[in-house]
Design an enzyme around this catalytic site. Sequence first.
Site, PDB file in Angstrom:
ATOM      1  N   ASP A   8       0.854  -1.192   0.000  1.00 48.72           N
ATOM      2  CA  ASP A   8       0.000   0.000   0.000  1.00 48.72           C
ATOM      3  C   ASP A   8       0.890   1.242   0.000  1.00 48.72           C
ATOM      4  O   ASP A   8       2.074   1.178   0.360  1.00 48.72           O
ATOM      5  CB  ASP A   8      -0.889  -0.050   1.251  1.00 48.72           C
ATOM      6  CG  ASP A   8      -1.645   1.232   1.486  1.00 48.72           C
ATOM      7  OD1 ASP A   8      -2.340   1.676   0.551  1.00 48.72           O
ATOM      8  OD2 ASP A   8      -1.527   1.803   2.591  1.00 48.72           O
ATOM      9  N   GLY A  43      -5.240   2.817  -3.202  1.00 50.28           N
ATOM     10  CA  GLY A  43      -6.540   3.404  -3.481  1.00 50.28           C
ATOM     11  C   GLY A  43      -6.445   4.576  -4.440  1.00 50.28           C
ATOM     12  O   GLY A  43      -7.443   5.024  -4.999  1.00 50.28           O
ATOM     13  N   LYS A 195      -8.651  -4.760  -3.253  1.00 51.12           N
ATOM     14  CA  LYS A 195      -7.223  -5.028  -3.412  1.00 51.12           C
ATOM     15  C   LYS A 195      -6.949  -6.527  -3.397  1.00 51.12           C
ATOM     16  O   LYS A 195      -6.149  -7.030  -4.191  1.00 51.12           O
ATOM     17  CB  LYS A 195      -6.426  -4.332  -2.308  1.00 51.12           C
ATOM     18  CG  LYS A 195      -6.363  -2.824  -2.443  1.00 51.12           C
ATOM     19  CD  LYS A 195      -5.405  -2.227  -1.423  1.00 51.12           C
ATOM     20  CE  LYS A 195      -5.316  -0.712  -1.536  1.00 51.12           C
ATOM     21  NZ  LYS A 195      -4.324  -0.144  -0.606  1.00 51.12           N
TER      22      LYS A 195
END
Length: 274
Positions: A8, A43, A195
């Site tokens: 991430d 994101g 994800k």
Amino acid sequence: MIKLVAIDLDGTLLNPQGELSTSVKQTIQSVRQEKIKIVLCTGRPFYSLAPLIKQLQLHKEDEYVISFNGAVLSDARGETVFFEQAVSYENFLQVLYLGQQLGLNYHIQSKEGIFTSSLVIDQYTAYDSILNRVPIKIVKLDELRHIPIYKVMLVGGKEQINAAIPQIPPNWSKQFNHMRSLDCFYEFLPLQASKGQTLQRLTEQLGIQSNEVLAIGDNENDLSMLQFAGISVAMGNAAQTIKQQADYVTKSNEEDGVNHSLLQLLNEKRRIKS
């Protein structure tokens, strides 16, 4: 043996100032020299990632990026899209009306940028615009019918979002993947987009098993990929619920926790070799 590391960005790979440390950039190159793939799973929209991809030297033909919280899987150059899934216009309207009932503003993210029909730009929509270095486009509501919507984002202050979450109808989990990505963002995606699901799509494409994947994250939108990976690592700054479900907890992003975890991975690989 780990063959792919999914990482991430915000709150994880990036420090609190939104930057990459020199150490983690160097360590990522060492990991790649061991034939381990580094996949950014974020994101953020793909169009905002070019500077980071360049810094990490992940722009070769066989590099991959998962963006829009799993709604899009592409090569790191953005030349080929392997998977994409948009929110239907009807489902978008459901989220819009829910936001109105909860007193929250909204915007959507698409490959074409950030869109809203609100004439007054919310401060958190402005923050998303700054974060992703893209202008906000104000359009008539009906125009969004013709724009691929990868994420619908309800935005507000931390306490506003805290109060809104319990009011989301429980059965909406049968229509959307929805989760908090930052204190000020609550996101709605298609059921097929997360994800974890898109990481699974990528590993199947590459012939990699889930037990050969290490995933590192810090927030609710990372949970699905942490659950998919054979080894899951939560950041020291992660939400407590994420820490509880991860295999390991590393240092915070302020302390370069990703670098710490990758160095451990390298040491373990070298130990096995010896």
